[in-house]
Design an enzyme around this catalytic site. Structure first.
Site, PDB file in Angstrom:
ATOM      1  N   ASP A 104      -1.283  -6.826   5.186  1.00 22.24           N
ATOM      2  CA  ASP A 104      -2.179  -6.148   6.124  1.00 22.24           C
ATOM      3  C   ASP A 104      -2.868  -7.146   7.052  1.00 22.24           C
ATOM      4  OD1 ASP A 104      -2.270  -3.439   6.269  1.00 22.24           O
ATOM      5  OD2 ASP A 104      -3.688  -3.152   4.624  1.00 22.24           O
ATOM      6  N   GLN A 140      -5.138   0.222   0.131  1.00 27.93           N
ATOM      7  CA  GLN A 140      -5.411   1.275   1.110  1.00 27.93           C
ATOM      8  C   GLN A 140      -6.923   1.425   1.305  1.00 27.93           C
ATOM      9  OE1 GLN A 140      -2.938   3.012   2.871  1.00 27.93           O
ATOM     10  NE2 GLN A 140      -4.684   3.766   4.053  1.00 27.93           N
ATOM     11  N   LYS A 157       4.299   5.126   3.518  1.00 28.39           N
ATOM     12  CA  LYS A 157       4.660   3.705   3.410  1.00 28.39           C
ATOM     13  C   LYS A 157       5.750   3.517   2.358  1.00 28.39           C
ATOM     14  CE  LYS A 157       0.180   2.357   5.181  1.00 28.39           C
ATOM     15  NZ  LYS A 157      -1.224   2.074   4.902  1.00 28.39           N
TER      16      LYS A 157
END
Ligand code: NAP
Length: 294
Positions: free
Chosen positions: A121, A98, A54
């Site tokens: 997200d 994460q 990422k």
């Protein structure tokens, strides 16, 4: 006849190019670039590798990465503080925690603490809630589900009026992708581990999204001739002929299904590359809203 292969790598590359051009335009006009913060807790190798990819992807499109690599034994209060500091940082436009988090951490509380304006997200309960309701717009849509829809749209697949079957109902893939298909006026069936006669239900699909995490579960005779198949699964299976000793396969038996379907995504190289492309897109959209760019 063999199916059209939907090339996620090429489509994701196109999207990254579009994002890069907009980042350059933002820098020229506002003197700012989008910033993405990734919060990594612990030392899981897979999570470390996702976070590395990422950050690399951010750099390639001219975005700034902010990182917080935290020890596995961090307390809930300390982790909350990290998230709140990132919420307050005006150079950070997206915050990604994460997953999975260690067992002692209350994941729901951490995800809820992310500012909805920075929830790239799309897992904040308010964003998921808006995604689930009619005529409500979430600020961000979760990246993998958004990537599945983007693959359909950019391949010219009509969704409206089609029978769509989503295999899997997880919070991160199955459920949000189902909502997106419904909003685009597909007629929807969601399947899971308690569904009776799974092959029979799957066979009704004009559009099939498979997100179960079971290697090559969907066989050729489960698929309606002419269906479009998006395979989200990433499963590793033993393969002594491969130098790594394993290979990655999807939830769909690709070689069988490509002889029946009209179009299909491969694994790897289908949905996978789209997830990061959509994360970049979401971060850019967050930054555009923050600077007031049209
Ligand atoms: N390409 C990407 O970027 C990306 C991103 C995320 C995930 N993935 C991959 O996508 C797959 C799914 O991920 P996930 O996080 O959604 O998985 P998950 O949380 O484990 O959910 C799996 C879903 O499949 C259902 N299921 C499991 N076994 C089944 C069976 N035998 N028959 C019918 N339904 C079954 C489960 O049903 P119940 O609800 O009844 O338990 C559940 O709803 C995994 O392979 C994962 O690695 C890929």
């Amino acid at each position: 006849m063999s199916a059209q292969i939907i090339d996620g790598k090429v489509i994701a590359e196109t999207i990254r190019g579009e994002v890069k051009a907009e980042v350059e335009a933002m820098q020229a006009k506002y003197g700012k670039v989008p910033g993405l913060a990734t919060v990594l807790v612990g030392e899981r190798k897979d999570s470390q590798s996702y976070v590395r990819s990422k950050k690399k992807a951010c750099a390639e499109v001219g975005m700034t990465s902010f990182g917080a690599d935290l020890p596995a034994n961090i307390s809930q209060a300390e982790l909350l503080r990290v998230v709140r500091d990132l919420n307050a940082n005006p150079d950070v436009h997206g915050i990604l925690v994460q997953l999975p988090l260690p067992d002692h951490i209350d994941e729901e509380q951490i995800l809820s603490a992310i500012s909805i304006e920075k929830d790239v997200d799309g897992f904040h309960p308010i964003n998921i809630g808006r995604l689930s309701m009619k005529r409500r717009e979430p600020l961000f849509v979760p990246c993998t589900p958004k990537g599945c829809i983007e693959l359909l749209l950019r391949t010219g697949v009509q969704i409206e009026g089609k029978q769509a079957v989503v295999l899997g109902r997880s919070n991160i893939v199955g459920l949000p992708v189902a909502m997106l298909l419904l909003h685009r006026n597909a007629t929807l069936t969601i399947c899971h581990s308690r569904t009776k006669d799974l092959p029979g239900v799957v066979r009704q699909a004009d559009i099939l999204i498979a997100a179960v995490g079971r290697a090559e579960m969907v066989r050729g005779d489960w698929v309606k001739p002419g269906a479009v198949v998006i395979d989200v699964g990433i499963n590793s299976v033993d393969d002594p002929s491969n130098p790594k000793g394993y290979r990655l396969v999807g939830d769909v038996a690709f070689d069988e299904v490509k002889e029946v379907a009209a179009a299909i995504t491969p694994v790897p190289g289908g949905v996978g590359p789209m997830t990061i492309a959509m994360l970049l897109r979401n971060t850019l959209d967050g930054a555009k809203r923050a600077v007031g760019m049209e």
